[in-house]
Design a protein around this motif. Sequence first.
Motif, PDB file in Angstrom:
ATOM      1  N   MET A   1      26.813   8.434 -31.040  1.00 25.97           N
ATOM      2  CA  MET A   1      26.024   8.525 -32.235  1.00 25.97           C
ATOM      3  C   MET A   1      25.624   7.095 -32.632  1.00 25.97           C
ATOM      4  O   MET A   1      26.462   6.207 -32.644  1.00 25.97           O
ATOM      5  CB  MET A   1      26.872   9.193 -33.327  1.00 25.97           C
ATOM      6  N   PRO A   2      24.382   6.876 -32.957  1.00 26.82           N
ATOM      7  CA  PRO A   2      23.932   5.535 -33.356  1.00 26.82           C
ATOM      8  C   PRO A   2      24.600   5.041 -34.650  1.00 26.82           C
ATOM      9  O   PRO A   2      25.054   5.831 -35.493  1.00 26.82           O
ATOM     10  CB  PRO A   2      22.431   5.713 -33.579  1.00 26.82           C
ATOM     11  N   PHE A   3      24.634   3.734 -34.797  1.00 21.57           N
ATOM     12  CA  PHE A   3      25.245   3.042 -35.934  1.00 21.57           C
ATOM     13  C   PHE A   3      24.832   3.661 -37.275  1.00 21.57           C
ATOM     14  O   PHE A   3      25.682   4.008 -38.103  1.00 21.57           O
ATOM     15  CB  PHE A   3      24.828   1.567 -35.874  1.00 21.57           C
ATOM     16  N   LEU A   4      23.536   3.781 -37.514  1.00 20.89           N
ATOM     17  CA  LEU A   4      23.062   4.293 -38.803  1.00 20.89           C
ATOM     18  C   LEU A   4      23.474   5.739 -39.035  1.00 20.89           C
ATOM     19  O   LEU A   4      23.761   6.130 -40.164  1.00 20.89           O
ATOM     20  CB  LEU A   4      21.547   4.145 -38.929  1.00 20.89           C
ATOM     21  N   ASP A   5      23.525   6.528 -37.982  1.00 22.11           N
ATOM     22  CA  ASP A   5      23.969   7.917 -38.121  1.00 22.11           C
ATOM     23  C   ASP A   5      25.434   7.982 -38.558  1.00 22.11           C
ATOM     24  O   ASP A   5      25.805   8.817 -39.380  1.00 22.11           O
ATOM     25  CB  ASP A   5      23.769   8.691 -36.821  1.00 22.11           C
ATOM     26  N   VAL A   6      26.247   7.095 -38.001  1.00 19.54           N
ATOM     27  CA  VAL A   6      27.657   7.042 -38.410  1.00 19.54           C
ATOM     28  C   VAL A   6      27.751   6.640 -39.881  1.00 19.54           C
ATOM     29  O   VAL A   6      28.471   7.262 -40.665  1.00 19.54           O
ATOM     30  CB  VAL A   6      28.469   6.060 -37.534  1.00 19.54           C
ATOM     31  N   ALA A   7      27.000   5.624 -40.279  1.00 17.33           N
ATOM     32  CA  ALA A   7      27.014   5.174 -41.678  1.00 17.33           C
ATOM     33  C   ALA A   7      26.567   6.288 -42.617  1.00 17.33           C
ATOM     34  O   ALA A   7      27.196   6.524 -43.658  1.00 17.33           O
ATOM     35  CB  ALA A   7      26.121   3.947 -41.837  1.00 17.33           C
ATOM     36  N   HIS A   8      25.520   7.003 -42.248  1.00 11.46           N
ATOM     37  CA  HIS A   8      25.041   8.107 -43.081  1.00 11.46           C
ATOM     38  C   HIS A   8      26.075   9.231 -43.154  1.00 11.46           C
ATOM     39  O   HIS A   8      26.263   9.832 -44.219  1.00 11.46           O
ATOM     40  CB  HIS A   8      23.714   8.647 -42.552  1.00 11.46           C
ATOM     41  N   THR A   9      26.743   9.510 -42.063  1.00  7.82           N
ATOM     42  CA  THR A   9      27.772  10.554 -42.049  1.00  7.82           C
ATOM     43  C   THR A   9      28.922  10.184 -42.977  1.00  7.82           C
ATOM     44  O   THR A   9      29.393  11.024 -43.760  1.00  7.82           O
ATOM     45  CB  THR A   9      28.293  10.798 -40.624  1.00  7.82           C
ATOM     46  N   LEU A  10      29.387   8.941 -42.911  1.00  6.90           N
ATOM     47  CA  LEU A  10      30.469   8.504 -43.792  1.00  6.90           C
ATOM     48  C   LEU A  10      30.070   8.655 -45.255  1.00  6.90           C
ATOM     49  O   LEU A  10      30.858   9.130 -46.079  1.00  6.90           O
ATOM     50  CB  LEU A  10      30.845   7.048 -43.500  1.00  6.90           C
ATOM     51  N   THR A  11      28.848   8.276 -45.566  1.00  6.50           N
ATOM     52  CA  THR A  11      28.366   8.365 -46.944  1.00  6.50           C
ATOM     53  C   THR A  11      28.209   9.813 -47.383  1.00  6.50           C
ATOM     54  O   THR A  11      28.683  10.206 -48.447  1.00  6.50           O
ATOM     55  CB  THR A  11      27.018   7.631 -47.088  1.00  6.50           C
ATOM     56  N   ARG A  12      27.558  10.596 -46.555  1.00  7.34           N
ATOM     57  CA  ARG A  12      27.298  12.001 -46.891  1.00  7.34           C
ATOM     58  C   ARG A  12      28.592  12.783 -47.103  1.00  7.34           C
ATOM     59  O   ARG A  12      28.723  13.566 -48.035  1.00  7.34           O
ATOM     60  CB  ARG A  12      26.454  12.657 -45.803  1.00  7.34           C
ATOM     61  N   GLU A  13      29.552  12.552 -46.232  1.00  6.12           N
ATOM     62  CA  GLU A  13      30.815  13.294 -46.298  1.00  6.12           C
ATOM     63  C   GLU A  13      31.827  12.649 -47.242  1.00  6.12           C
ATOM     64  O   GLU A  13      32.900  13.207 -47.465  1.00  6.12           O
ATOM     65  CB  GLU A  13      31.427  13.426 -44.896  1.00  6.12           C
ATOM     66  N   GLN A  14      31.495  11.492 -47.781  1.00  8.79           N
ATOM     67  CA  GLN A  14      32.361  10.750 -48.702  1.00  8.79           C
ATOM     68  C   GLN A  14      33.746  10.516 -48.112  1.00  8.79           C
ATOM     69  O   GLN A  14      34.776  10.781 -48.741  1.00  8.79           O
ATOM     70  CB  GLN A  14      32.441  11.452 -50.056  1.00  8.79           C
ATOM     71  N   VAL A  15      33.758  10.005 -46.877  1.00  7.79           N
ATOM     72  CA  VAL A  15      34.995   9.660 -46.192  1.00  7.79           C
ATOM     73  C   VAL A  15      34.898   8.209 -45.727  1.00  7.79           C
ATOM     74  O   VAL A  15      33.815   7.634 -45.645  1.00  7.79           O
ATOM     75  CB  VAL A  15      35.268  10.589 -44.989  1.00  7.79           C
ATOM     76  N   SER A  16      36.035   7.610 -45.425  1.00 10.89           N
ATOM     77  CA  SER A  16      36.031   6.213 -44.998  1.00 10.89           C
ATOM     78  C   SER A  16      36.168   6.060 -43.485  1.00 10.89           C
ATOM     79  O   SER A  16      36.073   4.950 -42.967  1.00 10.89           O
ATOM     80  CB  SER A  16      37.143   5.441 -45.705  1.00 10.89           C
TER      81      SER A  16
END
Length: 42
Positions: A1-16
Amino acid sequence: MPFLDVAHTLTREQVSAVPVVDADDHVIGVVSESDLLAKGSP
């Protein structure tokens, strides 16, 4: 998964952190916010 997709997933799911899984869904690692910060922007 690309960098930005990982960042968006962390934000969307509210996990660290999120697990990294192989093709058989075995956990092979973890990507965390601090990993993304250490890498910097794409």
